[in-house]
Scaffold this motif. Structure first.
Motif: not given
Length: 394
Positions: A2-3, A12, A76
């Motif tokens: 996913q970064e 973030r 997430k």
């Protein structure tokens, strides 16, 4: 993985706010699934960190997250606990949609913004047994009659996800006087409103998607907050992508489990772990390929919706993204189970829960058959509008 889709420090930061919840949510997920209980503690924890108002615009006191931003968070959260992510996802979707499109008049929006800032959560109550999925155009059996300046509402809604914690039910009802469907903002404290706790299914067991029962519920004229310009009582929009995002998170959790298993399982028939076996590596590669495909479809569709110039030419992008993500999630979990083997069928193994949960995505609108049909219809319409028949006569 996913970064690479994270674009800025604000995203973030919020992903960091979710991180402390990971261990607790994952630990309790199996119990909620086994007992079929609603994760009240999880929803309260999300209220506490302000998660319920991330899609509320900054001008109204919220975090002002875009669709893309919220998808990152929902994915997430889905990797922590699918039921929790799906439950709260409907609130994020409803708030984002309402305030982006300004469906309500300014006074009602201002009032509801205050409620959201206090932690209030909401979901649309639309589905009914007799009408099937609202996206297919059925008329609500729930009725609203106008008597002495009030509305009297009677009916029953099913699949009311997150019902044990909802503060407001944005409820569709047929108004005979107006010969159309309207949405009424009904608080949970309303007299005559009750929840029949009958959610007993094999997937997403912790979503509390019980029946909403309305018996002579009296609301003010001002509580009729929305009369849709569309005639189905349901409208597809970009914010709906928050729902498949939760299933993508579940698929990621399955991938992570399979990867760890491959790198730690070492039967005495081989040297080292099974991660070195060609067939295991093939499954891991196929799993990641599906996840990449799903993410590019999901985040690509979100970016298209957010781009005002590209938005004008959007047709079926949300439908396509939902179809790809949901089916890829199912494929990912299936391959993860093939890699792990019979151990994945043990009730103590999370993969069997992931397997059941991702299949629920098939039954969230839009369904696969509708997506395929819409794509075909669009292709035919585009062909005709471009003078396709004229080409045959040349």
């Amino acid at each position: 993985m996913q970064e690479i889709f994270i674009q800025n420090s604000k995203q973030r930061e919020w992903l960091g706010r979710l991180s402390p919840l990971e261990a607790d949510f994952k630990e309790k997920a199996a119990t909620f699934d086994k007992e079929g209980n609603f994760p009240h503690e999880n929803i309260q924890a999300l209220r506490k960190i302000g998660y319920t108002k991330v899609t509320l615009p900054e001008e109204f006191g919220g975090a002002g997250f875009s669709l893309y931003d919220a998808i990152l968070l929902q994915e997430k959260l889905g990797s922590y606990d699918g039921s929790t992510a799906l439950s709260i996802g409907w609130t994020l979707m409803t708030v984002g949609e309402l305030f982006e499109n300004r469906y309500w008049d300014p006074d009602n929006l201002a009032f509801f913004a205050e409620e959201v800032n206090k932690g209030a959560i909401i979901n649309r109550a639309v589905s009914e047994v007799a009408m099937g999925s609202p996206i297919r155009g059925g008329r609500p059996g729930t009725t609203a009659k106008q008597i002495d300046g009030k509305w009297i509402i009677n009916g029953r809604k099913n699949y009311t996800t997150c019902s044990p914690e909802l503060d407001y039910f944005l409820t569709s009802a047929w108004m005979e006087e107006k010969e159309t469907t309207g949405f009424f903002l009904i608080p949970k404290e309303a007299k005559g409103l009750s929840i029949e706790e009958n959610w007993n299914v094999i997937a997403m067991r912790g979503t509390g998607s019980h029946d909403l029962v309305l018996e002579n519920v009296v609301v003010d004229e001002s509580d009729l907050v929305e009369i849709p310009s569309y005639n189905t009582g349901f409208k597809l929009n970009g914010w709906g992508l928050l729902i498949p995002a939760a299933y993508l998170g579940i698929a990621q959790a399955a991938r992570d489990y399979a990867l760890e298993f491959a790198n730690t399982h070492s039967p005495n028939s081989i040297k080292g772990t099974i991660a070195g076996l060609p067939n295991v590596q093939a499954l891991l590669g196929e799993i990641d390929l599906e996840l990449y495909k799903a993410r590019f479809a999901l985040y690509g569709a979100a970016e298209a919706f957010m781009d005002k110039d590209r938005n004008k030419s959007i047709t079926n992008e949300a439908l396509v993204a939902k179809h790809i993500v949901t089916n890829s999630a199912i494929t990912v979990v299936d391959k993860a189970m093939r890699l792990v083997g019979a151990k994945s069928l043990q009730l103590t193994n999370p993969l069997q829960r992931y397997y059941r949960d991702v299949r629920a995505g098939l039954h969230n609108p839009p369904m696969d058959d509708l997506t395929i049909s819409k794509l075909a219809q669009t292709a035919i319409q585009q062909y005709e509008s471009q003078g396709g028949n004229d080409n045959e006569n040349e």
